[in-house]
Design a protein around this motif. Structure first.
Motif, short mmCIF file in Angstrom:
data_model
loop_
_atom_site.label_atom_id
_atom_site.label_comp_id
_atom_site.label_asym_id
_atom_site.label_seq_id
_atom_site.Cartn_x
_atom_site.Cartn_y
_atom_site.Cartn_z
N ARG A 59 24.00 8.27 -66.33
CA ARG A 59 22.86 9.02 -65.87
C ARG A 59 21.86 7.98 -65.00
O ARG A 59 21.65 6.78 -65.41
N ARG A 60 21.32 8.67 -64.02
CA ARG A 60 20.31 8.12 -63.06
C ARG A 60 19.02 7.63 -63.86
O ARG A 60 18.47 8.69 -64.60
N PRO A 61 18.93 6.38 -64.11
CA PRO A 61 17.48 6.13 -64.88
C PRO A 61 16.29 6.87 -64.04
O PRO A 61 16.18 7.06 -62.66
N LYS A 62 15.60 7.36 -65.02
CA LYS A 62 14.23 8.10 -64.40
C LYS A 62 13.19 7.12 -63.49
O LYS A 62 13.13 6.02 -64.14
N SER A 63 12.54 7.40 -62.62
CA SER A 63 11.68 6.85 -61.70
C SER A 63 10.46 6.95 -62.57
O SER A 63 10.10 7.66 -63.65
N PRO A 64 9.49 5.94 -62.60
CA PRO A 64 8.19 5.89 -63.35
C PRO A 64 7.37 7.09 -63.09
O PRO A 64 6.91 7.71 -64.31
N THR A 65 7.63 7.83 -62.00
CA THR A 65 6.74 9.16 -62.02
C THR A 65 7.21 10.07 -62.71
O THR A 65 6.65 11.16 -62.88
N GLU A 66 8.45 10.08 -63.06
CA GLU A 66 9.18 11.16 -63.95
C GLU A 66 8.99 11.12 -65.42
O GLU A 66 8.85 12.03 -66.22
N ASP A 84 3.37 9.75 -70.00
CA ASP A 84 2.48 8.59 -70.47
C ASP A 84 3.07 7.83 -71.63
O ASP A 84 3.12 6.57 -71.63
N GLU A 85 3.61 8.54 -72.55
CA GLU A 85 4.25 7.64 -73.77
C GLU A 85 5.43 6.69 -73.37
O GLU A 85 5.51 5.61 -73.80
N GLU A 86 6.13 7.19 -72.56
CA GLU A 86 7.49 6.57 -72.26
C GLU A 86 6.94 5.53 -71.22
O GLU A 86 7.48 4.50 -71.52
N LEU A 87 5.89 5.75 -70.48
CA LEU A 87 5.52 4.49 -69.59
C LEU A 87 5.12 3.41 -70.44
O LEU A 87 5.16 2.33 -70.00
N LEU A 88 4.10 3.65 -71.52
CA LEU A 88 3.55 2.79 -72.25
C LEU A 88 4.45 2.13 -73.14
O LEU A 88 4.44 0.96 -73.23
N ALA A 89 5.34 2.73 -73.57
CA ALA A 89 6.60 2.16 -74.27
C ALA A 89 7.40 1.01 -73.56
O ALA A 89 7.73 -0.09 -74.02
#
Length: 205
Positions: free
Chosen positions: A5-12, A15-20
């Motif tokens: 599975r293609r890793p998600k880009s940061p913009t996808e 907030d919670e996922e980015l912070l983690a």
């Protein structure tokens, strides 16, 4: 045949996922996405307190520079509300520093309300600030009067702890109080402020 599975880009990411992911990997790009996403909100908060707009813009940049370290060490939920409170407290600290150059160094009008104080206390203990309340002019004025009525030791400890983000030990070093007295001043100061605000006409609404 299985495909990765293609890793998600940061913009996808949320907030919670980015912070983690930022806490785990420390990728500044993740924080950059959060900056772009929430910069208008932070600028709006800073603009309420700081003029001209260039000062508000500088405060936004300073705040996000501080978040590089803070968000690696603290887990935050309800990021927009936490960020709004943090931005406001950052502006209040700037105002407090400016006021030191005044004739008596007095703190005028702008100070976190009781909810913000509790949030700041949680942050000092490594928790989350999950509540956000709008300040009203009446409440700010009531808080100014309440602060003026506090004993000097309580007021000084509250300013150092909540506005300048000093730990207990730093407050003790700056004031000459022992740790027990610092904690006592903070507890009694919060209690006295709450009592005053609860009894002040229209201040709590």
């Amino acid at each position: 045949m299985f495909f990765k599975r293609r890793p998600k880009s940061p913009t996808e990411l949320s907030d919670e996922e980015l912070l983690a992911r930022y806490r785990l990997e420390g990728a500044v790009a993740d924080l950059g996405v959060l900056y772009e996403r929430h910069m208008p909100l932070v600028f709006a908060v800073c603009r309420k307190y700081l003029r001209p707009d260039e000062d508000a813009q500088d405060a936004v940049m300073q705040l996000f520079e501080k978040l590089l370290d803070t968000l690696r060490r603290h887990e935050v939920s309800n990021f927009p509300a936490w960020l709004q409170t943090t931005a406001r407290n950052h502006c209040l600290m700037i105002l407090r520093a400016r006021q030191r150059a005044g004739p008596d160094g007095a703190l005028v009008l702008h100070f976190p309300d009781a909810a913000d104080m509790e949030s700041a206390g949680v942050l000092h203990q490594g928790g989350d600030a999950t509540e956000e309340q709008e300040l009203t002019e009446a409440r700010l004025q009531a808080l100014e009067h309440a602060l003026a009525d506090l004993p000097a030791g309580q007021r000084r400890c509250l300013e150092l702890f909540y506005l300048e983000k000093k730990c207990y030990r730093a407050i003790a070093d700056l004031t000459g109080f022992d740790l027990g007295l610092v904690k006592s001043h903070l507890q009694n100061g919060k209690r006295n402020l709450k009592r005053y605000l609860d009894s002040a006409p229209n201040a709590a609404r």
